[in-house]
Design an enzyme around this catalytic site. Sequence first.
Site, PDB file in Angstrom:
ATOM      1  CG  ASP A 169      -5.850   8.114  -2.922  1.00 20.39           C
ATOM      2  OD1 ASP A 169      -5.466   9.124  -3.544  1.00 20.39           O
ATOM      3  OD2 ASP A 169      -5.060   7.285  -2.443  1.00 20.39           O
ATOM      4  CG  ASN A 181       1.253   1.552   5.198  1.00 26.19           C
ATOM      5  OD1 ASN A 181       1.313   1.781   3.988  1.00 26.19           O
ATOM      6  ND2 ASN A 181       0.216   1.898   5.937  1.00 26.19           N
ATOM      7  CG  HIS A 197      -0.629   3.049   1.551  1.00 27.70           C
ATOM      8  ND1 HIS A 197      -0.976   3.927   2.557  1.00 27.70           N
ATOM      9  CD2 HIS A 197       0.068   3.805   0.658  1.00 27.70           C
ATOM     10  CE1 HIS A 197      -0.517   5.133   2.280  1.00 27.70           C
ATOM     11  NE2 HIS A 197       0.121   5.085   1.135  1.00 27.70           N
ATOM     12  CD  GLU A 245      -3.409   3.122   5.059  1.00 27.22           C
ATOM     13  OE1 GLU A 245      -2.351   2.622   4.669  1.00 27.22           O
ATOM     14  OE2 GLU A 245      -3.502   4.332   5.396  1.00 27.22           O
TER      15      GLU A 245
END
Length: 260
Positions: A67, A136, A138, A143
């Site tokens: 990313d 979280n 990811h 996400e």
Amino acid sequence: MKVLIFPDAERADDHVAGLLCQEVAAKPSAVLGLATGGTMERVYARVVDRATAQGLSFRDVTSFNLDEYWRVPPHHPASYAFYMAERMFRPLDMDPGKCHLPDGLAPDPEDEAERYEAAIVAAGGLDLQLMGLGLNGHIGFNEPTSSFGSRTRIKTLAESTRTANRPYFDTSDAIPGFAITMGIQTILEARQCVLLATGSAKARAVAAMVEGPMAAICPASALQMHRCVTVVLDRAAASELALYDYYQSVHPDGAPARVP
Ligand code: PGA
């Protein structure tokens, strides 16, 4: 999933550095999927040390990062292009023409995403995708509630992700709200996946990924569908696994399984 629990983070980091070096030693023209973040910083330092000590060349390696922030220029110290150049590409003398990240300054995010997917295919697909794990759950910047069928695209960052990434930016900088990230399906198409998580803060996400239901609320749980995943942990990150003793009995302190 192969779950390896090392006594401490240093040994977990070192194991992952060893896996990357092994891949390149076995296939000098390997196509690596690479990741960023605090966890990988330590891994890359070890990869550089090992490669230097072993005389292992990364010159023929092709890499694709998971990313990049949207609209953060590559010369910005918090961009992933900058991070990778500093920690991997330059120290290992990798060929800049073979090191790929999504272009956060591309005119159109959809065109850029398509171009990136096509470049991965043209390179023959990813031999090994390395990744960290978000608090979280990811992977990349997929996400929670990202589709398991997703491919490279622009994503809105979760507030918790923006908070976690704040230390990498100057106080005067705006924290990016978007990134271009490989999708979950893109990651699942890698021939091998290696995920590293260390520290107690990751324990909940690790348990959801390895033992929870496969669900979009924990994007990393999609890895349960992949046939060749190695999850590398330290004891703290493994501390909420219900089957901790089982994983340890198969691979005591991360050791190879005994073949009957
Ligand atoms: P970290 O990030 O290594 O900085 O914890 C991991 C991730 O968000 O994938």
